[in-house]
Design a protein around this motif. Structure first.
Motif, PDB file in Angstrom:
ATOM      1  N   THR A 154       0.833  -1.211   0.000  1.00 51.72           N
ATOM      2  CA  THR A 154       0.000   0.000   0.000  1.00 51.72           C
ATOM      3  C   THR A 154       0.866   1.260   0.000  1.00 51.72           C
ATOM      4  O   THR A 154       0.586   2.235  -0.717  1.00 51.72           O
ATOM      5  N   LEU A 184       2.369   1.937  -3.445  1.00 53.88           N
ATOM      6  CA  LEU A 184       1.400   2.524  -4.377  1.00 53.88           C
ATOM      7  C   LEU A 184       1.206   4.019  -4.098  1.00 53.88           C
ATOM      8  O   LEU A 184       1.164   4.838  -5.036  1.00 53.88           O
ATOM      9  N   LYS A 191       2.068   7.201  -6.711  1.00 54.94           N
ATOM     10  CA  LYS A 191       1.069   8.188  -7.139  1.00 54.94           C
ATOM     11  C   LYS A 191       1.537   9.613  -6.827  1.00 54.94           C
ATOM     12  O   LYS A 191       1.357  10.538  -7.630  1.00 54.94           O
ATOM     13  N   VAL A 245       0.070   1.074 -11.845  1.00 52.35           N
ATOM     14  CA  VAL A 245      -0.897   1.157 -10.743  1.00 52.35           C
ATOM     15  C   VAL A 245      -1.702  -0.135 -10.631  1.00 52.35           C
ATOM     16  O   VAL A 245      -1.973  -0.627  -9.532  1.00 52.35           O
ATOM     17  N   LYS A 246      -2.095  -0.703 -11.776  1.00 48.10           N
ATOM     18  CA  LYS A 246      -2.839  -1.970 -11.735  1.00 48.10           C
ATOM     19  C   LYS A 246      -1.995  -3.089 -11.141  1.00 48.10           C
ATOM     20  O   LYS A 246      -2.504  -3.949 -10.415  1.00 48.10           O
ATOM     21  N   TYR A 250       0.368  -2.689  -8.927  1.00 48.15           N
ATOM     22  CA  TYR A 250       0.368  -2.455  -7.477  1.00 48.15           C
ATOM     23  C   TYR A 250      -0.958  -2.892  -6.849  1.00 48.15           C
ATOM     24  O   TYR A 250      -0.981  -3.524  -5.781  1.00 48.15           O
ATOM     25  N   ASN A 251      -2.062  -2.545  -7.505  1.00 49.71           N
ATOM     26  CA  ASN A 251      -3.377  -2.915  -6.967  1.00 49.71           C
ATOM     27  C   ASN A 251      -3.556  -4.434  -6.917  1.00 49.71           C
ATOM     28  O   ASN A 251      -4.147  -4.978  -5.979  1.00 49.71           O
ATOM     29  N   TYR A 252      -3.055  -5.132  -7.962  1.00 54.10           N
ATOM     30  CA  TYR A 252      -3.148  -6.601  -7.988  1.00 54.10           C
ATOM     31  C   TYR A 252      -2.360  -7.216  -6.825  1.00 54.10           C
ATOM     32  O   TYR A 252      -2.842  -8.121  -6.131  1.00 54.10           O
ATOM     33  N   ILE A 275      -1.659  -5.735  -4.073  1.00 55.98           N
ATOM     34  CA  ILE A 275      -2.365  -5.393  -2.827  1.00 55.98           C
ATOM     35  C   ILE A 275      -3.563  -6.313  -2.617  1.00 55.98           C
ATOM     36  O   ILE A 275      -3.839  -6.747  -1.490  1.00 55.98           O
ATOM     37  N   ASP A 276      -4.293  -6.637  -3.700  1.00 55.76           N
ATOM     38  CA  ASP A 276      -5.442  -7.549  -3.577  1.00 55.76           C
ATOM     39  C   ASP A 276      -4.996  -8.922  -3.080  1.00 55.76           C
ATOM     40  O   ASP A 276      -5.631  -9.520  -2.200  1.00 55.76           O
TER      41      ASP A 276
END
Length: 716
Positions: free
Chosen positions: A233, A236, A240, A404-405, A407-409, A411-412
């Motif tokens: 987190t 990310l 940003k 970003v995707k 990083y989000n993946y 994080i998920d």
């Protein structure tokens, strides 16, 4: 019918079926009466497995799954109680009790008695150490192996204890019952209590340790997953901030929407250019070349004001496009457009007159269309520049979006792993709070002796002996292929039966077979012989020569032949009995006749005398000779014809069919053949050919005579 024969066999052996069970019962009585009494002590352990409060932990609503899970838990508990480790603990306590107490549970063994005080002290020390550490005795250590021998000598070893130990769940209850049976009530109670105590202690410590280890491990995993999630987190957020990304999805959507709006405006401007060019071409077509030249010269001369206004309009239109079609600039743009229209009208009114007064309106339209076309072209250029800028911005967002995707993946994934570990941690922590709490609800106490089962055991012994006898008789009957009944002989050979002759008890003198002194003993035999004589008469039908044969020797041909001869003599028949059995001349040895086969049937010039009328028996000298070796067939047949003239019945005892042609040569001259078969014998495979030979005689074979039967026992 066959099953009926088995019951006949049981009746025949009824004395055996009575004597053997009685002997067994007596032997069992003397063997069992000295057995010691048995004492059983029991205890119950409450598990809490079926406690309703524990059902809160069940995530499976299926009732059958719950029952299966409960059954598995009870099965695990029972198997744990049977572990060698726990049984060894009981063994150690038993031997320690006997070593330290003045009253032992069992009589001291020789090895136990032979231990001196030092050995006892050492044994106590080792057993206590093993008990505290829950360790087994090693068979590879000489000292510990000796202690193992001590346990075995006192029958305190694991194998002996397991024999009388019973552990089971009480139906569908929450209790496990532990029972032990021995000859000492104190011993039974001691074993049960020690085992229950050791089991509860072992299970509680093991479960608590496992649960603590599980909670600690999951807590460590939980912290690691939380740190990983926080790290992802933070990465990310830093990315940003570094790249000025607030909300990438909204930014990309806004730019995309602007691109779509500019594309629409560009398409509209392109349409306007095309339509204006078309309208201008149509207006030009309405002017002559001279008029077009005059108009262009005049307009160019007086169009400076219009041109200035038009340039201002282009600049303002460019600003309007770059601002994203800001409504504030729309009013100024409309005002400047109205000013331009007014200037065009003034120019037309002031300068354009003769000779085109009639075409003033067309001139104004043309000028207006050209201005609109120029405005549209200017808008296209401004819109294209704005589109290029927007596309450049959008393209710069693509790599940001991919990063970003990613990083989000990450994080998920980290979040899911964290939540999974968190759920497991919470569930394990909750289960450890509600874990099984074992407790011994009822202590084992010495109880009274169990009801004696000695009478039952004696009865069972008698019944078992009787059943075994029946089974043995059934097996012997089932696999018995001997022929006992006349019907069996017919069934096995598929040949007719003339009758049977019973066994005569005692020594039998063939010369006195029908004497008065044997009247009672021979009564049944005589009746059966008379019946046989009648059946043979029906078969002979006036013929006179009867051959009596058998499959093998010693089946009773001689007795049957003499009996038939006497029987025929009793009805005033003149009978000649011929002993044709060269290998075993029993008739000749018993009766000692004066006329012999070798002399009567020998074909030589000195042997043409007729047989005397008083001759009833013709014997044989015996030896390795056959009938056709004495003379040729025609001469022998002539001799038989002579005998037929003098005798009513001629009975020939032939050799057995096992002697091959020796018997068949006699049968060649007989009118009928009777085969004697001894009861309680089977037909071997090698005798099947002889049976087939009799079958192929067709009508010449009169039938079987089953000899040495016992009608009273066999009931036929």
């Amino acid at each position: 019918m066959e099953l009926g024969n088995f019951f006949k066999l049981l009746w025949k052996r009824r004395l055996l079926l009575i004597v053997i069970p009685v002997i067994t019962v007596v032997a069992a009585f003397f063997a069992i009466r000295s057995l010691p009494d048995k004492f059983i002590s029991s205890s119950q352990i409450a598990t809490g497995i079926v406690d309703q409060s524990r059902q809160l932990l069940d995530t499976d609503p299926n009732a059958s799954s719950k029952e299966q899970s409960i059954a598995h838990e009870f099965s695990n508990l029972v198997e744990i109680m049977k572990l060698k480790t726990l049984i060894n603990q009981v063994s150690y306590q038993l031997i320690l009790h006997d070593l330290t107490s003045s009253e032992q549970f069992k009589t001291e063994s020789k090895l136990f008695k032979s231990m001196n005080p030092a050995a006892r002290s050492h044994a106590i020390e080792v057993f206590k150490e093993k008990f505290e550490k829950r360790e087994p005795l090693s068979f590879y250590n000489r000292d510990e192996n000796g202690l193992n021998e001590l346990l075995r000598s006192m029958k305190y070893d694991e194998r002996e204890l397991r024999k009388n130990l019973y552990i089971n769940r009480d139906e569908d209850s929450d209790f496990i019952t532990v029972s032990y049976e021995s000859e000492n009530p104190q011993l039974s109670a001691f074993v049960v209590n020690v085992l229950c105590t050791q089991f509860i202690d072992y299970y509680t410590n093991t479960v608590r340790k496992n649960e603590n280890d599980a909670v600690t491990y999951l807590l460590k995993q939980l912290n690691e997953k939380r740190d990983t999630l926080n790290k992802k987190t933070t990465e990310l957020q830093d990315y940003k901030i570094k790249n000025g990304i607030l909300n990438l999805d909204e930014q990309s959507k806004s730019i995309y929407d602007q691109i779509m709006v500019f594309n629409d405006r560009k398409q509209q401007a392109e349409k306007d250019v095309a339509s204006n060019n078309g309208a201008i071409r149509q207006l030009n077509a309405k002017f002559t070349p001279e008029e077009r030249g005059y108009i262009e010269a005049t307009v160019n001369k007086y169009n400076q004001a219009v041109t200035n206004t038009q340039e201002q309009l282009h600049i303002l239109n460019d600003r309007y496009v770059r601002s994203g079609f800001d409504p504030k600039l729309k009013g100024a743009l409309d005002s400047l457009q109205a000013k331009l229209t007014e200037q065009i009208n003034q120019t037309s009114d002031k300068y354009i007159s003769n000779p085109l007064t009639s075409k003033d309106e067309l001139v104004r339209q043309k000028i207006t269309l050209e201005i609109n076309r120029d405005m549209a072209q200017s808008s296209i250029r401004a819109i294209s520049r704005s589109l290029d800028e927007l596309n450049a911005k959008f393209n710069r967002l693509v790599p940001f979006d991919a990063t970003v995707k990613t990083y989000n993946y990450d994080i998920d994934i980290a979040s899911k792993e964290y939540l999974d570990v968190l759920n497991k941690y919470n569930q394990t922590n909750l289960q450890s709070t509600f874990s099984i709490k074992l407790r011994q609800v009822e202590q084992a106490v010495p109880d009274a002796a169990e009801p004696s089962k000695k009478i039952l055991l004696i009865a069972v012994a008698g019944i078992v002996a009787f059943v075994i006898c029946v089974i043995v008789l059934f097996i012997s009957w089932f696999f018995d292929d001997t022929i006992k009944h006349p019907a069996d002989l017919v069934k096995r050979t598929h040949l007719p039966l003339l009758g049977h002759l019973n066994t005569v008890d005692g020594t039998l003198d063939l010369r006195k077979l029908w004497d008065v002194e044997n009247r009672e003993r021979m009564r049944l035999f005589k009746e059966l012989t008379r019946s046989l004589r009648f059946e043979i008469d029906q078969e002979l039908k006036g013929d006179k020569i009867l051959a009596v044969t058998s499959l093998i020797n010693h089946e009773g041909k001689s007795v049957a032949g003499i009996s038939l001869a006497y029987s025929y003599a009793m009805i005033n028949k003149k009978v000649l009995l011929i002993d044709g059995n060269f290998e075993n001349p029993t008739l000749t040895e018993v009766i000692q006749p004066r006329v012999f086969v070798e002399e009567y049937f020998k074909n030589n010039p000195d042997n043409y005398n007729s047989i005397a009328a008083t001759t009833n028996v013709m014997g044989t000298h015996g030896g390795d000779v056959t009938l056709l070796e004495l003379s040729d067939e025609n001469f022998i047949r002539t001799r038989f014809n002579e005998l037929k003239m003098k005798y009513d019945v001629i009975i020939i005892e032939t050799p057995p069919l096992s002697s091959l042609n020796k018997s068949k040569e006699w049968i060649l001259f007989a009118n009928k053949v009777v085969a004697i078969y001894e009861a309680n014998k089977g037909i071997a495979k090698w005798q099947q050919n002889d049976v087939e030979y009799l079958r192929n005689l067709n009508g010449k074979f009169a039938g079987w005579v089953l000899n040495k039967t016992n009608p009273e026992i066999e009931n036929f």
